[in-house]
Design a protein around this motif. Structure first.
Motif, PDB file in Angstrom:
ATOM      1  N   THR A 130      -9.912  14.625   4.172  1.00  0.00           N
ATOM      2  CA  THR A 130     -10.452  13.589   5.044  1.00  0.00           C
ATOM      3  C   THR A 130      -9.355  12.648   5.518  1.00  0.00           C
ATOM      4  O   THR A 130      -9.332  12.226   6.679  1.00  0.00           O
ATOM      5  N   ASP A 141     -11.830  20.680   4.611  1.00  0.00           N
ATOM      6  CA  ASP A 141     -11.915  20.013   5.912  1.00  0.00           C
ATOM      7  C   ASP A 141     -13.290  20.178   6.557  1.00  0.00           C
ATOM      8  O   ASP A 141     -13.605  19.497   7.531  1.00  0.00           O
ATOM      9  N   ALA A 159     -14.510  16.868   5.807  1.00  0.00           N
ATOM     10  CA  ALA A 159     -13.755  15.896   6.600  1.00  0.00           C
ATOM     11  C   ALA A 159     -14.325  15.790   8.017  1.00  0.00           C
ATOM     12  O   ALA A 159     -14.455  14.691   8.568  1.00  0.00           O
ATOM     13  N   ILE A 193     -17.553  13.787   7.957  1.00  0.00           N
ATOM     14  CA  ILE A 193     -17.291  12.358   7.810  1.00  0.00           C
ATOM     15  C   ILE A 193     -16.815  11.775   9.137  1.00  0.00           C
ATOM     16  O   ILE A 193     -17.263  10.694   9.561  1.00  0.00           O
TER      17      ILE A 193
END
Length: 248
Positions: free
Chosen positions: A23, A218, A221, A224
């Protein structure tokens, strides 16, 4: 770079590996100003060096989220360095799995301290600041084990992640005006969580499960970033993501 991510000050706990590390890289590439927290400072500093070499902005702060004073100091350091905090990613977690009958009470205590208290300490540290500035975003990383009990090896871990869901939903309802909340519930994602079990039989089963199912860190990530990049009046409250191959 996304305009809603660029220059936002983002604190990420558990940033020394796995989801937190991925992230940090992903948001750093999009122009976020990063405050990276974990206990393993050497890992954090290497990540900060990598991000800054690529033109990003990041600092490392040694933090044990099970200590409230550490989390308060983390947020204070973020404000001192960047002037504000816009997003807290409560990502730090532990997952020592074993059947209840193994009575690994010390591991239960540590799991509660990190997975529940760590999240609450993070909220306590940022909420007054978010209220004062009329904006902010708390992103709590839970698990699909917070939706379905991961018995017979993950009952206590599930209990902590159910708690994170309850805390997140309560925070959503109580949050000051302008403050957003998101809960991210991943399935088997590449991280060090699969290595936390001290019970040999359980550890072997967990690692086999991850080997058969896991997707890259990821993946989380990107979820997010998706929550952060929305316009200020849009709140992505919950994202559940699993490997396609995962049944649980």
């Amino acid at each position: 770079m996304n305009a809603n991510i660029k220059d936002k000050v983002v604190i990420i706990t558990g940033a020394s590996s796995g989801l937190g590390e991925a992230t940090a890289r992903h948001l750093g590439e999009r122009g976020a100003r990063l405050v990276l927290a974990a206990r393993r400072v050497d890992r954090l500093e290497a990540l900060v060096a990598e991000i800054t070499a690529a033109g990003g902005q990041a600092i490392a702060v040694a933090t044990d989220v099970s200590r409230q004073a550490d989390v308060e100091a983390l947020v204070e350091r973020a404000v001192a360095h960047f002037g504000r905090v816009d997003v807290l990613v409560n990502n730090a977690g532990t997952m020592p799995l074993s059947p209840l009958a193994k009575l690994k009470v010390d591991e239960w205590d540590r799991t509660i301290d990190i997975n529940i208290k760590g999240v609450l300490y993070g909220i306590a540290a940022v909420l007054p600041r978010f209220a004062a500035q009329g904006s902010g975003h708390v992103i709590n990383v839970s698990s699909v084990a917070g939706i379905k009990v991961f018995a017979p090896i993950g009952t206590v871990y599930s209990a902590t992640k159910f708690a994170v869901r309850a805390i997140s939903e309560g925070l959503r309802m109580e949050a000051p005006e302008g403050v957003r909340t998101t809960i991210i519930s991943p399935g088997a994602v590449a991280s060090e969580l699969k290595l936390h079990s001290s019970d040999d039989e359980t550890a072997a089963a967990v690692q086999a499960f991850y080997a058969a199912n896991e997707i890259p860190a990821d993946s989380v990530a990107r979820a997010i970033a998706y929550a952060i990049e929305q316009p200020a009046n849009v709140d992505i409250n919950e994202v559940v993501l699993r490997p396609v191959a995962q049944e649980f």
